[in-house]
Design an enzyme around this catalytic site. Structure first.
Site: not given
Lengths: 297, 297
Positions: A99, A175
């Site tokens: 991420t 995300k």
């Protein structure tokens, strides 16, 4: 015995998620060379047959595939430097599953391109147990022509892949949007269940009603169960990592000029919890902070 | 032809929800006498065979059952006054399905008890279409001994009933907790999808991913679909009613001393939308306000 997948894959980053994903890949008959800053983390994988590299650049092969699962932007930028990328070189592919901030991804992708390496962003949704079981949800974005080569890996790691086009940053925006929704749901349940409890209503019963009807989905069920059971350790995803993601959300919001009042509220909640030494519990521990602020013990 | 349920039921309050519920009960072979401040609202029910009362007190029968579905605390307190309650009298039951403040419910219940009338709180989850189809979720709390008498009505109105004990206020706390979770989910999606769109990512695609995996439940699917389609009229539940509920949440939070930062944020969001003339759109229209504040057109 011949392996189904003869090429060795570099796997870089063995945190809770990376460790599970690497183990899953080895079980899926992939040959791995792994790298982690703390080498001892690799021991269970070595027992499974993985090779260990002393440096990240030693893990990759010219024209090969490297997978990374790193804690933050700084680690990704430091490890995927010119030395590593020139070794990976033309025909090489980096499947970047961390991420990261969209801005960093755009910068990283350009650096990869300069070395003839394809940068594919593929952040994941799922906790460590889902990683270990190959049940992650994958958000893919990057050059379409390398996807067939990655498909066998994606199939072993995930229960599904969604494609967000050729711009890698798009997968990371997605995300961040997802993690923001999760943190928001944790915040909302934490406040709602404290309200119920202080009115003498059984929060467990309120949670069962809501999570079996209007909110009958994994996030409300699993995270809500942890909240009403006050089960915040061991962490599946630490508050500290959540705080990092919320900073990425807020940075992305500033870049695009999107006022996000709830993200700001969550950012402050995470900062207060870090400041008061609560960074290492699970991020459902927002409920512990809410309970404390409500005078619940 | 004999009706299955010979006793006439009073049904008071014919807003979008009440109208659907009353129609559903008539279809379920209950005989209704209905009351609404604006009598014309009753016309479709009269066509179905309902009687209309000119005053609320005229709708009820001594020892009978009265159902109410009213817009706010003030309407409930004004209509269920001593005159109505003395007519309903001993053996009478009031099935109060409105979203009311727990404090008001406690006061109302005491007033009912003084007249020998059982007060049952049974707020509902579901939009007008669910009301019409008998697919509501019901939160029941009140004297246990009257429940068997209400069971045939509950079965026609809802797809499920959860019991929150003998204290009527508990059901209303649960309802407020649920509506707060819904408003929070709308806020979170509104912010997240504006973030995606301004980063050039298709919000619809982000929504599809999330609402089919981690958030695969009715609230995220139905409300999220309205948000990405920017479909805020006709309202299923107006912003104005949402604002009322958020005020009840905040009042309940103050009463119990529960700081709820997200409820405060939502309270301000609703107030801004009321102040700028957006009170009559659906409460998913939070997304319209978020889009405007993000410079999205």
């Amino acid at each position: 015995m011949e392996r189904t997948h003869p090429q060795t894959i570099a796997f870089i980053g063995l945190g809770q998620m990376g460790l599970g994903m690497a183990a899953r890949l080895i079980e899926g008959d992939f040959s791995l060379t792994v790298y982690n800053r703390t080498t001892a983390r690799a021991e269970p994988l070595v027992a499974q047959g993985a090779h260990v590299a002393a440096q990240a650049a030693d893990a990759v092969e010219p024209g090969g595939i490297a997978i990374s699962m790193l804690a933050d932007d700084a680690a990704a930028e430091a490890l995927f430097d010119d030395a590593l990328l020139s070794r990976l070189g033309p025909g090489g592919v980096h499947l970047s599953m961390s991420t990261l901030s969209p801005a960093t991804v755009t910068r990283l992708a350009a650096r990869h391109t300069a070395h003839g390496v394809a940068y594919v962003a593929c952040p994941v949704f799922g906790r460590p147990d889902a990683a270990r079981a190959g049940k992650l949800w994958l958000c893919y974005a990057g050059p379409a022509d390398v996807r067939p080569r990655l498909e066998p890996l994606l199939n072993v790691l995930g229960q599904g892949v969604r494609d967000f086009g050729e711009d890698p940053a798009a997968a990371n925006v997605t995300k961040l949007a997802g993690n923001f929704l999760i943190a928001s749901a944790i915040e909302a349940m934490s406040e709602a269940y404290a309200l119920a409890e202080k009115h003498g209503v059984d929060a467990e019963q309120v949670h069962q009603l809501l999570s079996q009807t209007l909110f009958a989905c994994p996030i409300y069920q699993n995270y809500g169960n942890a909240i009403v059971a006050q089960r915040f350790t061991p962490p599946g995803f630490t508050l500290r990592l959540g705080a990092k993601d919320m900073r990425l959300v807020q940075d992305a919001a500033r870049t695009a000029e999107v006022p996000m009042p709830l993200a700001s509220l969550l950012g402050d909640r995470f900062l207060r919890m870090l400041a008061t030494g609560q960074g290492d519990i699970d991020w459902t521990g927002i409920a512990a902070d809410q309970r404390a602020s409500s005078g619940l013990t």
